[in-house]
Design an enzyme around this catalytic site. Structure first.
Site, PDB file in Angstrom:
ATOM      1  N   TYR A 140       0.824  -1.212   0.000  1.00 30.02           N
ATOM      2  CA  TYR A 140       0.000   0.000   0.000  1.00 30.02           C
ATOM      3  C   TYR A 140       0.857   1.261   0.000  1.00 30.02           C
ATOM      4  CZ  TYR A 140      -4.695  -1.915   0.824  1.00 30.02           C
ATOM      5  OH  TYR A 140      -5.911  -2.516   0.707  1.00 30.02           O
ATOM      6  N   LYS A 190       3.091 -15.343   1.875  1.00 32.04           N
ATOM      7  CA  LYS A 190       3.262 -16.052   0.594  1.00 32.04           C
ATOM      8  C   LYS A 190       4.748 -16.377   0.462  1.00 32.04           C
ATOM      9  CE  LYS A 190       1.570 -17.658  -3.306  1.00 32.04           C
ATOM     10  NZ  LYS A 190       0.579 -18.774  -3.355  1.00 32.04           N
ATOM     11  N   ASP A 222      -3.235 -18.113  -0.051  1.00 34.53           N
ATOM     12  CA  ASP A 222      -4.268 -18.813  -0.839  1.00 34.53           C
ATOM     13  C   ASP A 222      -4.937 -19.895   0.001  1.00 34.53           C
ATOM     14  OD1 ASP A 222      -1.817 -20.133  -0.874  1.00 34.53           O
ATOM     15  OD2 ASP A 222      -1.983 -20.835  -2.943  1.00 34.53           O
ATOM     16  N   ASP A 246      -6.330  -6.987   4.049  1.00 37.79           N
ATOM     17  CA  ASP A 246      -7.471  -6.330   3.405  1.00 37.79           C
ATOM     18  C   ASP A 246      -8.402  -7.388   2.827  1.00 37.79           C
ATOM     19  OD1 ASP A 246      -9.003  -4.205   2.244  1.00 37.79           O
ATOM     20  OD2 ASP A 246      -8.036  -4.649   0.324  1.00 37.79           O
ATOM     21  N   ASP A 250     -12.212  -8.978   4.580  1.00 38.39           N
ATOM     22  CA  ASP A 250     -13.513  -8.907   3.903  1.00 38.39           C
ATOM     23  C   ASP A 250     -14.170 -10.278   3.891  1.00 38.39           C
ATOM     24  OD1 ASP A 250     -13.605  -6.187   3.274  1.00 38.39           O
ATOM     25  OD2 ASP A 250     -14.299  -6.588   1.226  1.00 38.39           O
TER      26      ASP A 250
END
Ligand code: IPM
Ligand code: MG
Length: 355
Positions: A140, A190, A222, A246, A250
């Site tokens: 970000y 990751k 994942d 983020d 959600d």
């Protein structure tokens, strides 16, 4: 007198923060708490008034206040505005200017709303997860970043970067959180592909040496997404980077089926924080008095606990919300088909009455 900055923002933001302010006023009345609230515009609303989504007057209030309550920012009318002046930039600016690096996003299922989830009840009943998202670093904010070159052969790029210090401080936040809960922490990265994740995993593991009681595990992003919808109750606390957090948060919020109920906190290293509902500005229902104010009201409870260290105030708010739900009051987002619904203000009334 402790000051709380109120930044209502856009869409349903003003409606839901109005009800939260009534809850703060009720604390003053019941406990002689003496909170002072001061309001400034933020996001698209601020852009209309001051040509900037985070005007100096808003930023300086946010800096001087003891805590911040934010409604929501954004709306379709500002999608064409220059990237630097979009409502979302105000959020990012507040996070980085105030060094709010630790974002706490709980996802819990309210027993009264058990059938609101799209998942099977046995998969989600009793769900109680805390996502600790790094909020001021990673892709970000990393550089270099740009879109450059001639039309047809342009390239766009961003940089996912973390220093050891940035990883260590969010890891400590997460381990501390785990210590207050079920003492299980899952770090999501990751590391099979990204160097930045390899470092993340190494540093989180190192910080873990100071928390021998916490059971630390690691998961690739994942797989974590899959596990979150397959068997979400396996998680207690999850710690992850800005962008992975983020996305995961959600997904986690939707497990509960009631995103209108979920509060969040963004904290600096001194416990100062910005509190906001997890839901967005919901422009489709803005101004109609239909929005659910409970996530914002519960954000005030989180503020009382995390910034003001006042468990009594937090518990008073949470108990009132619980009773309101138990008494059957529902805004449209949490009502079952055919069930009667109440307005934003009536929901606020109900909570205030039960405090
Ligand atoms: C969130 C939002 C923000 C983010 C946007 C609005 C900038 O999605 O708080 O999760 O990506 O952090
Ligand atoms: Mg998001």
């Amino acid at each position: 007198m402790p000051t709380i900055a109120i930044l209502p923002g856009d869409g349903i933001g003003p409606e839901v923060t109005d009800q939260a302010v009534r809850v703060i006023e009720k604390l003053n009345e019941l406990f002689d708490a003496q909170f002072e609230v001061q309001t400034q515009p933020v996001g698209g609303t601020a852009y209309e008034m001051h040509d900037h989504p985070l005007p100096d007057s808003t930023l300086s209030l946010a800096k001087s206040a003891d805590a911040i309550l934010l409604g929501a920012v954004g709306g379709p009318q500002w999608e064409k505005v220059d990237r630097q002046l979009r409502p979302e930039k105000a959020l990012l600016g507040l996070r980085s200017e105030l060094d709010l690096f630790s974002n706490l996003r709980p996802a819990m299922l309210f027993p009264e709303l058990a059938d609101a989830s799209t998942l099977k009840p046995e998969v989600v009943s009793g769900l109680d997860i805390m996502i600790v998202r790094e909020l001021t670093g990673g892709i970000y904010f990393g550089g270099p970043r740009a879109i450059e070159g001639e039309a047809g052969s342009r390239k766009g790029y961003n940089t996912m970067v973390y220093t050891e210090a940035e990883i260590a401080r969010i890891a400590r936040s997460a381990f501390e959180m785990a210590m207050q809960r079920d003492k299980r922490l899952c770090s999501v990265d990751k590391a099979n592909v990204l160097e930045v994740s390899e470092l993340w995993r190494e540093v989180v593991t190192e910080v873990g040496n100071s928390y021998p009681e916490v059971e630390l595990s690691h998961m690739y992003i994942d797989n974590a997404c899959m596990q979150l919808v397959r068997a979400p109750k396996q998680f207690d606390v999850i710690v992850t980077t800005n962008m992975f957090g983020d996305i995961l948060s959600d997904a986690a919020s939707m497990l509960t089926g009631s995103i209108g109920m979920l509060p969040s906190a963004s904290l600096d290293s001194n416990g100062k924080g910005m509190y906001e509902p997890v839901h967005g500005s919901a422009p489709d229902i803005a101004g109609e008095g239909k929005a659910n104010p409970l996530a914002t009201i519960l954000s005030v409870a989180m503020m009382m606990r995390s910034t003001f260290g006042n468990e009594e105030f937090a518990a008073a708010i949470e108990a009132a919300v619980k009773q309101t739900l138990a008494d059957g009051l529902r805004t449209g987002d949490i009502a079952r088909e055919g069930e009667a619904t109440v307005s934003t203000e009536a929901m606020g009334d109900a909570v205030v009455d039960r405090m």
